[in-house]
Design an enzyme around this catalytic site. Structure first.
Site, PDB file in Angstrom:
ATOM      1  N   ARG A  45       0.860  -1.188   0.000  1.00 18.51           N
ATOM      2  CA  ARG A  45       0.000   0.000   0.000  1.00 18.51           C
ATOM      3  C   ARG A  45       0.889   1.228   0.000  1.00 18.51           C
ATOM      4  NH1 ARG A  45       2.288   2.113   3.658  1.00 18.51           N
ATOM      5  NH2 ARG A  45       0.687   3.702   3.625  1.00 18.51           N
ATOM      6  N   GLY A  46       0.247   2.415  -0.178  1.00 21.50           N
ATOM      7  CA  GLY A  46       1.021   3.648  -0.362  1.00 21.50           C
ATOM      8  C   GLY A  46       1.133   3.869  -1.870  1.00 21.50           C
ATOM      9  N   ALA A  47       0.775   5.081  -2.313  1.00 19.61           N
ATOM     10  CA  ALA A  47       0.594   5.321  -3.750  1.00 19.61           C
ATOM     11  C   ALA A  47       1.800   4.913  -4.614  1.00 19.61           C
ATOM     12  CB  ALA A  47       0.214   6.788  -3.974  1.00 19.61           C
ATOM     13  N   ARG A  89      -7.343  -0.183  -7.038  1.00 28.94           N
ATOM     14  CA  ARG A  89      -7.438   0.939  -6.093  1.00 28.94           C
ATOM     15  C   ARG A  89      -7.560   2.229  -6.919  1.00 28.94           C
ATOM     16  NH1 ARG A  89      -4.221   1.063  -0.726  1.00 28.94           N
ATOM     17  NH2 ARG A  89      -6.185   2.063  -0.165  1.00 28.94           N
ATOM     18  N   GLN A 194      -2.478   2.554   9.758  1.00 27.57           N
ATOM     19  CA  GLN A 194      -1.154   2.689   9.117  1.00 27.57           C
ATOM     20  C   GLN A 194      -0.194   3.517   9.969  1.00 27.57           C
ATOM     21  OE1 GLN A 194      -4.056   3.086   7.569  1.00 27.57           O
ATOM     22  NE2 GLN A 194      -3.985   2.478   5.418  1.00 27.57           N
ATOM     23  N   ASP A 235      -2.312  10.757  -2.385  1.00 26.87           N
ATOM     24  CA  ASP A 235      -2.663   9.687  -3.328  1.00 26.87           C
ATOM     25  C   ASP A 235      -2.995  10.234  -4.705  1.00 26.87           C
ATOM     26  OD1 ASP A 235      -3.277   8.502  -0.495  1.00 26.87           O
ATOM     27  OD2 ASP A 235      -2.945   6.852  -1.902  1.00 26.87           O
ATOM     28  N   ASN A 245      -5.794  12.239   0.160  1.00 25.10           N
ATOM     29  CA  ASN A 245      -4.871  11.438   0.980  1.00 25.10           C
ATOM     30  C   ASN A 245      -5.719  10.665   1.980  1.00 25.10           C
ATOM     31  OD1 ASN A 245      -2.147  10.631   1.667  1.00 25.10           O
ATOM     32  ND2 ASN A 245      -2.410  11.788   3.555  1.00 25.10           N
ATOM     33  N   LYS A 246      -5.067   9.852   2.773  1.00 21.49           N
ATOM     34  CA  LYS A 246      -5.749   8.974   3.726  1.00 21.49           C
ATOM     35  C   LYS A 246      -6.827   9.710   4.514  1.00 21.49           C
ATOM     36  CE  LYS A 246      -5.419   5.483   4.156  1.00 21.49           C
ATOM     37  NZ  LYS A 246      -6.353   4.603   3.414  1.00 21.49           N
TER      38      LYS A 246
HETATM   39  O1  MRU Z   1      -4.618   3.061   1.928  1.00 21.58           O
HETATM   40  P1  MRU Z   1      -3.142   3.331   1.881  1.00 21.58           P
HETATM   41  O2  MRU Z   1      -2.403   2.794   3.054  1.00 21.58           O
HETATM   42  O3  MRU Z   1      -2.541   2.890   0.559  1.00 21.58           O
HETATM   43  O4  MRU Z   1      -3.029   4.917   1.929  1.00 21.58           O
HETATM   44  C1  MRU Z   1      -1.766   5.510   1.869  1.00 21.58           C
HETATM   45  C2  MRU Z   1      -1.778   6.981   1.958  1.00 21.58           C
HETATM   46  O5  MRU Z   1      -2.801   7.616   2.053  1.00 21.58           O
HETATM   47  C3  MRU Z   1      -0.438   7.655   1.817  1.00 21.58           C
HETATM   48  O6  MRU Z   1      -0.411   8.840   2.554  1.00 21.58           O
HETATM   49  C4  MRU Z   1      -0.196   8.002   0.342  1.00 21.58           C
HETATM   50  O7  MRU Z   1      -0.429   6.893  -0.472  1.00 21.58           O
HETATM   51  C5  MRU Z   1       1.191   8.504   0.119  1.00 21.58           C
HETATM   52  S1  MRU Z   1       2.418   7.230   0.281  1.00 21.58           S
HETATM   53  C6  MRU Z   1       3.927   7.948  -0.042  1.00 21.58           C
END
Ligand code: MRU
Length: 348
Positions: A45-47, A89, A194, A235, A245-246
């Site tokens: 996970r994480g963009a 996603r 997270q 994201d 973002n999250k």
């Molecule tokens: O659902 P996730 O854990 O993939 O969400 C991640 C985030 O929101 C991060 O802040 C974003 O992807 C940036 S990662 C460098």
């Protein structure tokens, strides 16, 4: 530095982020279906990390289909696989960005073998570039900070969400390399945790002083004066600077503005989607109700309650004091200044 995604000779190795912080388990994946399942389940996970994993997923598919004689059939099937990956996603634009980059290079291939070779090289290039980009984001981020500052961060935008260094956490890595001290407050980041599970673990590995708070403590913590800046990842950033973002990022931005704390977004250019005009156009992923109703497999509410579980929110650009990219810190008129990153000549 722990690497979340690595590729070697037909095998993608993923750090299973669902198991952290208790166990560091590495999954060995050999099919695009396994990659899709890993993205959906948040093992990766994480963009930026999702983009890298998806690119390697397409490589796995291409390698197992190199027997295909007809180049056009191969390319059509590749597009179908790419669309399947993109659908896993929808908010994090790095996924579509990486997959589309692979489709573009494969389009010029003159043979199936040539396409497989080009796809593999391009996926590795995306991976290698991301590491350097994140390091540069860290450099630019540090220019906004002073020795001894305490930063509040949300979710995990660290090394394990990218090829390394992270985006929002990159300044911590760079600060450590330079004997500069930065302190962190990490929000728990309900419902998937997270912040508590990943950011706390990552910063502790790095030897950074980190304090955990629940999401509901953020406004109070910002009001208390102990935070010098908020720094989060992204994201997808729309053309006008609105940033997905999250979930929970928006509340932090609103509280930071109310209490005069600078609010920064750190992200690579691959997260900026100039084809999405504003935050209202960003698709917001909704995830399973169980993420909210259950903790460690145990129900914490009634069996019957209706649940709303958006995984992301959109912070309007007015709440963002700067977007830290590999090309520097972007401020002010985001519409113009973000566009200039992609069309430098047009800005003169
Ligand atoms: O659902 P996730 O854990 O993939 O969400 C991640 C985030 O929101 C991060 O802040 C974003 O992807 C940036 S990662 C460098």
């Amino acid at each position: 530095m722990i690497t979340a995604v690595t590729y070697n000779d037909g095998v993608v190795t993923l750090l299973d982020q669902r198991k952290l912080p208790g166990d560091s388990v590495f999954l060995k994946l050999t099919t695009v279906e396994e990659i899709k399942a890993a993205i959906l389940s948040l093992s990766v996970r994480g963009a930026p990390a999702i983009g890298i994993a998806a690119a390697y997923g397409l490589v796995l598919w291409a390698q197992s289909n190199r027997k295909e004689q007809d180049l056009n059939v191969f390319k059509q099937s590749l597009i179908t696989e790419a669309n399947g990956l993109k659908a896993t996603r929808p908010t994090a634009v790095n996924l579509a960005w990486a997959v589309d980059r692979l489709l573009r290079v494969s389009d010029t291939a003159a043979s199936v073998d040539g396409a497989v070779e080009t796809l593999t090289q391009e996926a590795q290039k995306i991976d290698e570039e991301d590491l350097l980009i994140c390091k540069t984001i860290g450099e630019h981020g540090l220019t906004l900070l002073k020795d001894g500052d305490t930063l509040l961060t949300h979710c995990n935008a660290g090394g394990i969400a990218t090829a390394g260094y992270g985006t929002a956490l990159a300044p911590f890595y760079l600060a450590r390399e330079r004997n500069m001290t930065l302190h962190a407050y990490a929000t728990e980041t309900r419902p998937v945790g997270q912040g508590a599970r990943l950011t706390v673990w990552e910063l502790e590995q790095l030897g950074i002083d980190v304090t955990l708070i629940t999401d509901s403590m953020a406004a109070h913590t910002l009001q208390s004066g102990r935070i010098q800046a908020v720094i989060v990842g992204a994201d997808r950033i729309a053309a006008n600077g609105d940033t997905a973002n999250k979930i929970g990022t928006l509340s932090l931005a609103v509280a930071a503005k109310a209490f005069g704390v600078p609010f920064y977004v750190a992200a690579p250019l691959s997260t900026i989607d100039v084809h999405t005009a504003t935050g209202a156009d960003i698709p917001i992923e909704e995830r399973a109700a169980e993420e909210v109703t259950h903790v460690h497999g145990r129900i914490i509410t009634t069996e019957t309650v209706r649940v709303y579980n958006p995984a992301f929110d959109v912070t309007p650009h007015q709440y963002i004091d700067g977007i830290i990219t590999e090309k520097g810190v972007i401020r002010g008129d985001y519409q113009t200044n973000l566009s200039a990153l992609f069309h430098p000549a047009a800005s003169h």
